[in-house]
Enzyme design. Structure first.
Site, PDB file in Angstrom:
ATOM      1  N   ASP A 119       1.183  -1.342   5.989  1.00  0.00           N
ATOM      2  CA  ASP A 119       0.095  -0.745   5.216  1.00  0.00           C
ATOM      3  C   ASP A 119       0.610   0.318   4.233  1.00  0.00           C
ATOM      4  OD1 ASP A 119       0.669   1.279   7.023  1.00  0.00           O
ATOM      5  OD2 ASP A 119      -1.391   1.527   7.734  1.00  0.00           O
TER       6      ASP A 119
ATOM      7  N   ASP B 111       3.746  -1.769  10.198  1.00  0.00           N
ATOM      8  CA  ASP B 111       2.477  -2.504  10.183  1.00  0.00           C
ATOM      9  C   ASP B 111       2.036  -2.862   8.772  1.00  0.00           C
ATOM     10  OD1 ASP B 111       1.845   0.210   9.650  1.00  0.00           O
ATOM     11  OD2 ASP B 111      -0.210  -0.072  10.337  1.00  0.00           O
TER      12      ASP B 111
ATOM     13  N   SER C 109       2.196   2.650  13.312  1.00  0.00           N
ATOM     14  CA  SER C 109       2.497   2.741  11.892  1.00  0.00           C
ATOM     15  C   SER C 109       3.963   3.076  11.669  1.00  0.00           C
ATOM     16  CB  SER C 109       1.560   3.757  11.234  1.00  0.00           C
ATOM     17  OG  SER C 109       1.709   3.757   9.837  1.00  0.00           O
TER      18      SER C 109
ATOM     19  N   ASP D 223       6.327  -0.343   5.828  1.00  0.00           N
ATOM     20  CA  ASP D 223       6.479   0.204   7.176  1.00  0.00           C
ATOM     21  C   ASP D 223       6.132  -0.874   8.206  1.00  0.00           C
ATOM     22  OD1 ASP D 223       3.730   0.132   6.846  1.00  0.00           O
ATOM     23  OD2 ASP D 223       3.365   2.102   7.700  1.00  0.00           O
TER      24      ASP D 223
END
Length: 579
Positions: A307, A305, A144, A303
């Site tokens: 999400d 990834d 993340s 960010d």
């Protein structure tokens, strides 16, 4: 475990590759580093793995990934899920493709079908893929927004949400049974494909995901009309968001989208940022410079990834760009969705918003205004995803929107995890909608404060690295439970919710009641004057976090109260960590 014995075994066992053994042998003499790498086995928590990349039992590497996957494979086989299979995605971090491939081949060696994305994808698309493909489970390789030296491994179940009880504990039990690397199965990629076990996910799924994003639009025609006048600066921070974000905005008519060139392409070293997190002010330097150059209305960052979404909005009166917290952007989206769905007759019966216990109380006031209910859950978006499933199973309540303070939200039920791609779409649509009325998103945010009250929130994270740091955090939480403070930030503590014991204690009446949420190492203090404070160890980093919130009678009053909380609360809690 005997860290020295474990270290020597990794250095000499031919079962570990030559590069791994060489990396570890080079550490000889550095006892502190050897201890940190081998004092424990990298913990498989209730969501999966996360740690620093490197050789050792307490690091993210192909061996710890295989070990965790073998435990997951054993559980999937116990559940009869071989044929339904597992979907796997990965982000732009170092070793993400390699870890994804190793997880896939371990599952294949256990006779489990795997659907693997051929290149990087956002985490929320993996959540969507699990349900779209009818899989038993899903894996995404990502850390993340953590620093570049980290990577991680998150597990999803058949509902598309990260694993929750009872599956989290059951999978953890199976992972803990894999006590030796000799118990781990794997196979060659060519053999897995020939056996019909390894399948690459094609573009069809990207198209289906995109259609679901666009289906959440409330006013697509109106958005398209206003879109041509909205200038958006966007940065994917070297991550996975670039293609899906630009595609959804393009298909909705946003033509003035300026991507930060230096951060456009995936790069596992994140060369332009020390910390690829839209919550970090330093990550915005390039985006804000471009925004001023093109006179942007919105500045957005996802960010690695994709999400989480960070937001800056232009204040038309001053010409300056104002940072929106996750609480602010989430509340603005919640208000827009509820009001416009009610206006258009598309708001379902028994509408429900779901938020975590550390998210702004302002959402409750907004929901009440539109006749929606709010459900509170523990920190972690997996609990929001769990509520969607629960509503569907119980036939009571209809999920409309979910949000957490840490820049995560979800509109719709196509996925069961936070999705920055849909958040970008909803915010840009709202910006276009309001621009047709002569308003900026900053204008709208001020109107919301005037209507519902001046809410402010803060967060302080305290890092305690290594074995000693973990012990400090545990001891600090124990001391807090034994002798909880009766005043925080100058405000009297009215009640304490201890989610580990499941008991809420009212300090005014002396009464107790159940908290009605799962067991978790979290303490929540209810304070006088509509204030609150929550303390919890991070589930993914060596940190303890202090969250707090206030409601002021005016903007000045809210800012003053928050400043007092920000100064006094960390000092109080740090005293419990370091008595």
């Amino acid at each position: 475990m005997d860290h020295r014995k474990e270290y020597e075994a990794w250095c000499t066992d031919p079962g570990f590759d030559e590069h791994t053994r060489a990396e570890l042998k080079a550490l000889e003499g550095d006892e502190a580093e050897i201890l940190d790498r081998f004092y424990r086995r990298l913990e498989f928590g209730t969501g999966g793995l996360r740690g620093v990349i490197g050789a050792g039992s307490n690091r993210m590497n192909i061996y710890t990934v295989r070990q965790a996957t073998q435990g997951l494979a054993d559980y999937i086989c116990m559940q009869g899920g071989r044929e339904r299979g597992v979907a796997i995605a990965f982000d732009s971090r170092n070793m993400s493709p390699e870890f994804a491939k190793e997880a896939a081949l371990c599952l294949n060696a256990n006779g489990i079908r795997v659907y693997l994305f051929e290149s990087l994808r956002p985490t929320p698309e993996l959540s969507f893929a699990v349900r779209y493909l009818g899989c038993m489970a899903g894996i995404v390789i990502t850390a993340s927004h953590n620093p570049r030296e980290y990577n991680g491994y998150k597990v999803y179940w058949e509902d598309g949400a990260q694993i929750t009880p009872p599956h989290d504990k059951n999978i953890l039990a199976q992972v803990e049974r894999v006590t030796d690397f000799s118990m781990v199965k794997t196979m060659k990629e060519e053999e897995a494909k020939e056996a019909g076990l390894l399948h690459m996910i094609v573009r069809e799924l990207d198209d289906a995901y995109m259609e679901q994003l666009k289906a959440q639009s409330i006013h697509p025609e109106m958005a398209a009309r206003g879109a041509k006048d909205i200038r958006v600066v966007y940065t994917p921070l070297h991550g996975t968001g670039n293609l899906p974000v630009r595609r959804v905005l393009g298909e909705l008519g946003f033509t003035q989208v300026y991507v930060v060139r230096e951060q456009e392409l995936p790069d596992s070293d994140f060369p332009t940022v020390a910390y690829p997190n839209p919550e970090d002010e330093k990550a915005w330097t390039l985006a804000l410079a471009l925004a001023k150059e093109v006179d942007a209305d919105l500045v957005l960052a996802t960010d690695p990834d994709a999400d989480r979404l960070g937001v800056y909005v232009k204040d038309a009166k001053t010409g300056e760009y104002v940072s929106f917290t996750g609480n602010m952007s989430g509340t603005l989206m919640a208000d827009y969705i509820l009001r416009e769905r009610k206006e258009t007759g598309t708001l379902p019966g028994e509408p429900v918003l779901v938020e975590t216990i550390v998210t702004t109380d302002m959402v409750k006031a907004v929901a009440k205004a539109y006749g929606a209910r709010v459900r509170e859950v523990l920190t972690g978006f997996k609990y929001i995803g769990e509520q969607i499933k629960r509503m569907e199973e119980e036939g009571r309540g209809n999920f409309v929107f979910g949000m957490e303070e840490s820049y995560g939200c979800l509109a719709g039920t196509y996925a069961r995890d936070k999705d920055a791609c849909v958040a970008v779409m909803m915010l840009c649509e709202a910006a276009a909608f309001y621009k047709l009325q002569g308003k900026t998103l900053w204008d709208v945010m001020q109107e919301l404060y005037e209507t519902y009250g001046w809410y402010r929130e803060g967060l302080v994270s305290v890092t305690r690295k290594g074995m000693d740091g973990a012990k400090e955090i545990r001891e600090g939480m124990r001391r807090l439970r034994e002798l909880p403070p009766r005043k925080l930030g100058g405000s009297r503590v009215l009640a304490l919710r201890d989610y580990q014991t499941g008991v809420r204690t009212d300090f005014v009446t002396g009464g107790t009641a159940a908290t009605d949420l799962p067991v978790s190492d979290v303490l929540y203090f209810e304070l006088e004057g509509d204030g609150w404070c929550c303390v919890r160890p991070s589930g993914t980093e060596p940190k303890i976090k202090y969250y707090y919130g206030v409601k002021g009678e005016s903007e000045e009053d809210a800012d003053r109260r928050l400043a007092v909380y920000s100064e006094e609360i960390p000092r109080t809690f740090d005293g419990f960590l370091c008595p």
